[in-house]
Design an enzyme around this catalytic site. Structure first.
Site, PDB file in Angstrom:
ATOM      1  N   VAL A 195       0.835  -1.209   0.000  1.00  0.00           N
ATOM      2  CA  VAL A 195       0.000   0.000   0.000  1.00  0.00           C
ATOM      3  C   VAL A 195       0.870   1.259   0.000  1.00  0.00           C
ATOM      4  CG1 VAL A 195      -1.633   1.337   1.394  1.00  0.00           C
ATOM      5  CG2 VAL A 195      -1.967  -1.118   1.100  1.00  0.00           C
ATOM      6  N   GLY A 205       2.428   2.942  -3.237  1.00  0.00           N
ATOM      7  CA  GLY A 205       1.679   3.914  -4.038  1.00  0.00           C
ATOM      8  C   GLY A 205       1.172   5.086  -3.234  1.00  0.00           C
ATOM      9  N   HIS A 206       1.130   4.920  -1.913  1.00  0.00           N
ATOM     10  CA  HIS A 206       0.512   5.952  -1.066  1.00  0.00           C
ATOM     11  C   HIS A 206       1.466   6.332   0.051  1.00  0.00           C
ATOM     12  CE1 HIS A 206      -2.485   7.896   1.564  1.00  0.00           C
ATOM     13  NE2 HIS A 206      -3.260   7.953   0.515  1.00  0.00           N
ATOM     14  N   PHE A 207       2.489   7.135  -0.207  1.00  0.00           N
ATOM     15  CA  PHE A 207       2.898   7.687  -1.502  1.00  0.00           C
ATOM     16  C   PHE A 207       4.366   7.319  -1.728  1.00  0.00           C
ATOM     17  CE2 PHE A 207      -0.498  10.449   0.015  1.00  0.00           C
ATOM     18  CZ  PHE A 207      -1.306  10.570  -1.087  1.00  0.00           C
ATOM     19  N   LEU A 244       2.178   6.976   3.804  1.00  0.00           N
ATOM     20  CA  LEU A 244       1.131   7.400   4.738  1.00  0.00           C
ATOM     21  C   LEU A 244       0.004   6.373   4.747  1.00  0.00           C
ATOM     22  CD1 LEU A 244       0.691  11.181   3.809  1.00  0.00           C
ATOM     23  CD2 LEU A 244       1.989  10.215   5.720  1.00  0.00           C
TER      24      LEU A 244
END
Lengths: 156, 93
Positions: free
Chosen positions: A34, A37-39, A44
């Site tokens: 996760v 991509g975030h971020f 986060l």
């Protein structure tokens, strides 16, 4: 927590069915797909996953109070607030309370804290739907054992 | 009956952002007012709280699905209000 599998709750440390309250502990992993991509370069915890944490916390409480007769499906999120940044490694706690148990539905409120500081809150609506089959009940029992809830004890 | 209807109509107007003057005792919550099942949960929550009752939504849904009742019996507002009055009376008996 295993974010990519939506395994949000590590364990419940308080369960008070008579007071309709529950408290969950979750440790945000240091690494997860996760966060890729975030971020990129600035990992986060996504706000939608904080809402999922609140939903799972209160969803288990709905199941306990209604005797595990069905699966509480999240059908409404109101007054949701994400109040702070949650980073990898954070220790999260979630307080949940059922404010109304209706016929086939329930309304809950939840708040989340990161290292003791408020980070999120929401009012959540659940609709109870019957388990799809007996096998699913066994899965619920296994999941309950992992997070510290005896499904058998509270089943009707 | 009138006070029950006023309370229910006000709840619907506020919950679903429907003009209060378009809500009448003969309005069908679903067919006339366009209230969907999720919005109706919010309305049921507000009604449960306002009257101190528990609308038996599961039973009503089952009866409609099994053809034992029509939606008009539960969702035309004058009928809904009569059922609320009945539940309140049963609670106070």
């Amino acid at each position: 927590m295993r974010l990519e599998y939506f395994q949000m709750i590590d364990r419940f440390v308080e369960l008070k069915p008579d007071e309709r309250k529950i408290k969950a502990l979750c440790k945000v992993p240091m690494e997860s797909p996760v966060f890729e991509g975030h971020f990129p370069g600035f990992p986060l915890m996504p706000g939608v996953l904080l809402i999922e944490c609140m939903a799972q916390t209160t969803g288990w409480l709905v199941s306990v109070i209604t005797g595990f007769v069905g699966l509480p499906l999240l059908v409404g999120v109101k007054e949701a607030k994400i109040k702070g940044i949650v980073s990898p490694g954070a220790e999260l706690t979630f307080d949940g309370a059922i404010i109304h148990e209706g016929s086939g539905y329930a309304i809950a409120e939840a708040k989340g804290y990161s290292n003791g500081k408020p980070v999120c809150e929401a009012r959540l609506t659940f609709s109870l739907t019957p388990y799809p089959n007996e096998e699913f009940r066994k899965i619920m029992i296994e999941m309950g054992h992992k997070v510290g809830i005896s499904v058998e004890e509270y089943s009707k | 009956m009138s006070s029950t209807f006023d309370t229910v109509a006000n709840i619907i107007a506020e919950t679903c952002d429907i003009p209060r003057d378009t809500i009448t005792p003969d309005s069908h919550a679903i067919d006339d007012l366009g209230i969907d099942s999720l919005d109706f949960l919010d309305i049921a929550f507000a009604i449960d709280k306002a009257f101190g009752i528990k609308l038996p939504l599961e039973q009503w849904t089952q009866e409609v699905n099994e053809g034992k009742a029509t939606t008009e019996e539960y969702f035309v507002l004058k009928n809904l209000c009569a059922r609320i009055d009945g539940l309140v009376a049963a609670k106070n008996a």
